[in-house]
Motif scaffolding. Structure first.
Motif, PDB file in Angstrom:
ATOM      1  N   ARG A  40      12.635  -2.853 -23.572  1.00  0.00           N
ATOM      2  CA  ARG A  40      11.576  -3.599 -24.252  1.00  0.00           C
ATOM      3  C   ARG A  40      11.710  -3.498 -25.766  1.00  0.00           C
ATOM      4  O   ARG A  40      11.607  -4.501 -26.494  1.00  0.00           O
ATOM      5  CB  ARG A  40      10.200  -3.072 -23.818  1.00  0.00           C
ATOM      6  CG  ARG A  40       9.807  -3.465 -22.403  1.00  0.00           C
ATOM      7  CD  ARG A  40       8.322  -3.207 -22.162  1.00  0.00           C
ATOM      8  NE  ARG A  40       7.977  -1.792 -22.302  1.00  0.00           N
ATOM      9  CZ  ARG A  40       8.030  -0.920 -21.306  1.00  0.00           C
ATOM     10  NH1 ARG A  40       8.439  -1.316 -20.091  1.00  0.00           N
ATOM     11  NH2 ARG A  40       7.685   0.334 -21.494  1.00  0.00           N
ATOM     12  N   ALA A  41      11.944  -2.277 -26.247  1.00  0.00           N
ATOM     13  CA  ALA A  41      12.063  -2.075 -27.688  1.00  0.00           C
ATOM     14  C   ALA A  41      13.272  -2.826 -28.242  1.00  0.00           C
ATOM     15  O   ALA A  41      13.212  -3.429 -29.319  1.00  0.00           O
ATOM     16  CB  ALA A  41      12.167  -0.583 -27.998  1.00  0.00           C
ATOM     17  N   SER A  42      14.385  -2.817 -27.501  1.00  0.00           N
ATOM     18  CA  SER A  42      15.598  -3.482 -27.969  1.00  0.00           C
ATOM     19  C   SER A  42      15.425  -4.995 -28.009  1.00  0.00           C
ATOM     20  O   SER A  42      15.911  -5.664 -28.927  1.00  0.00           O
ATOM     21  CB  SER A  42      16.776  -3.104 -27.068  1.00  0.00           C
ATOM     22  OG  SER A  42      16.992  -1.703 -27.096  1.00  0.00           O
ATOM     23  N   ALA A  43      14.745  -5.538 -26.992  1.00  0.00           N
ATOM     24  CA  ALA A  43      14.512  -6.983 -26.973  1.00  0.00           C
ATOM     25  C   ALA A  43      13.624  -7.403 -28.143  1.00  0.00           C
ATOM     26  O   ALA A  43      13.867  -8.434 -28.780  1.00  0.00           O
ATOM     27  CB  ALA A  43      13.876  -7.386 -25.646  1.00  0.00           C
ATOM     28  N   GLY A  44      12.611  -6.587 -28.431  1.00  0.00           N
ATOM     29  CA  GLY A  44      11.749  -6.904 -29.561  1.00  0.00           C
ATOM     30  C   GLY A  44      12.480  -6.810 -30.877  1.00  0.00           C
ATOM     31  O   GLY A  44      12.297  -7.639 -31.772  1.00  0.00           O
ATOM     32  N   LEU A  45      13.346  -5.801 -30.994  1.00  0.00           N
ATOM     33  CA  LEU A  45      14.104  -5.625 -32.230  1.00  0.00           C
ATOM     34  C   LEU A  45      15.094  -6.771 -32.440  1.00  0.00           C
ATOM     35  O   LEU A  45      15.231  -7.297 -33.547  1.00  0.00           O
ATOM     36  CB  LEU A  45      14.843  -4.288 -32.188  1.00  0.00           C
ATOM     37  CG  LEU A  45      15.755  -3.966 -33.374  1.00  0.00           C
ATOM     38  CD1 LEU A  45      14.924  -3.796 -34.646  1.00  0.00           C
ATOM     39  CD2 LEU A  45      16.573  -2.707 -33.094  1.00  0.00           C
ATOM     40  N   ALA A  46      15.805  -7.148 -31.357  1.00  0.00           N
ATOM     41  CA  ALA A  46      16.846  -8.167 -31.482  1.00  0.00           C
ATOM     42  C   ALA A  46      16.287  -9.585 -31.468  1.00  0.00           C
ATOM     43  O   ALA A  46      16.955 -10.516 -31.911  1.00  0.00           O
ATOM     44  CB  ALA A  46      17.864  -7.998 -30.361  1.00  0.00           C
ATOM     45  N   GLY A  47      15.071  -9.746 -30.911  1.00  0.00           N
ATOM     46  CA  GLY A  47      14.501 -11.081 -30.829  1.00  0.00           C
ATOM     47  C   GLY A  47      15.135 -11.941 -29.758  1.00  0.00           C
ATOM     48  O   GLY A  47      15.119 -13.172 -29.839  1.00  0.00           O
TER      49      GLY A  47
END
Length: 345
Positions: A40-47
């Motif tokens: 979840r955090a990675s998807a939010g960071l990468a967009g």
């Protein structure tokens, strides 16, 4: 450290962004997050959609930038990176960006892969981690003493009160992936030895679907050295139609493995099987009939009309000198076919 970060950030925007990405994942690891939270955090960071897959489970975690499970079908990864633990590739992470990758995607995946490996290591050893071959050999060797065997099992991560099945495996795919399918929820270790592939598993899921091309013999769990001998025997009984054999399912058939090769070759029925083996269609027909004991079920397996199979069986019976339509003849043919196959192992 902060002063160094400030100096580095002044070099260019990429360096500044990379430092921020590293700090971002360092914060996540201090919070001891799990794999879904990392995704979840990675998807939010990468967009964009971020994914995590561990080879042992085969399950993929795909999360959209909104923090929800990705509902869209998977698209080819725009960027991917392996997850390694103890020099073994245990999984992969990726981004599904619809546009070309952006400069920091490689940094994001590098830190995500490191974080995933740390989570796997923290919450227990990777269930499919390839083991030290020396330890595995010590476990299955009949020459070792029980104290050394117990210590080796402990070092491999097996509790003293857990049973251990030994599997002898011939596999075109990595053994750790096979182990994860055989024993998905409990400890499992694998190693390549001179005698072939070995998997140690606390349980063996009889419903497990082995990858195509894998042959496996499975021993019982009463004693590792005995289980290894049983597994190698069971492996000899595998066929393309029956690629996985449990030793305890062989029963009296296991005695055929003890017949000296010269004795088997001198047997008239085995010699007759060797003669018809030059015709693959005859051999496949006999195998299907011996496996089913039914003309119609053999025809279904072979995708032929039952009258065609009946003609083949009549010719095969004449070549063998056995009436294979009779129960006694069918038993003779099945035993001879099995004994002939064991000569190749």
């Amino acid at each position: 450290m902060e002063a160094l970060a400030v100096r580095l950030s002044g070099l260019d925007s990429y360096a500044e962004g990379a430092i921020r990405v590293v700090a971002f994942y360092d914060t996540l690891m201090r919070r001891r997050v799990d794999l879904p939270a990392l995704a979840r955090a990675s998807a939010g960071l990468a967009g964009c959609v971020a994914g995590i897959r561990l080879h042992g489970t085969g399950r993929a975690i795909r999360v959209s930038p909104d923090g929800k499970e990705a509902a869209t079908p998977p698209v080819p990864a725009s960027t991917t990176a392996p997850v390694t633990l103890d020099e073994e590739e245990i999984g992969a992470v990726w981004l599904e960006r619809p546009d070309p990758p952006v400069p920091l995607d490689d940094v994001v995946l590098e830190r995500l892969a490191l974080a995933v490996a740390a989570v796997v290591e923290r919450y227990g050893p990777a269930r499919t981690t390839m083991a030290d071959p020396a330890l595995v050999e010590l476990v299955i060797s009949s020459d070792g003493d029980e104290a050394a065997r117990a210590r080796a099992l402990r070092l491999l991560g097996f509790a003293a009160d857990l049973p251990v099945h030994v599997l002898a495996v011939r596999s075109p795919v990595p053994l750790d992936q096979v182990g994860g399918l055989v024993c998905p929820a409990r400890p499992v270790k694998a190693a390549e030895l001179a005698d072939g592939g070995v998997i140690l598993a606390t349980t063996v899921d009889r419903a497990a679907r082995f990858p195509a091309g894998v042959r496996a013999g499975i021993g019982t769990a009463d004693n590792p050295p005995r289980s290894w001998r049983q597994a190698r025997t069971a492996l000899r009984f595998t066929t393309p139609r029956r690629p996985v054999v449990h030793y305890d399912g062989l029963g009296a058939l296991a005695l055929l493995a003890q017949v000296p090769p010269d004795t088997a070759r001198d047997n008239a029925d085995v010699t007759a099987i060797a003669r018809i083996a030059g015709n693959p269609d005859d051999l496949e027909t006999l195998d299907a009939y011996c496996a089913t004991g039914s003309l119609r079920r053999a025809a279904d397996l072979l995708h032929l009309h039952h009258s065609s199979v009946a003609r083949r069986l009549d010719q095969i019976g004449k070549a063998l000198g056995i009436d294979i339509t009779e129960p006694a003849g069918l038993i003779r043919a099945a035993l001879a076919l099995t004994a002939w196959r064991l000569l190749d192992d």
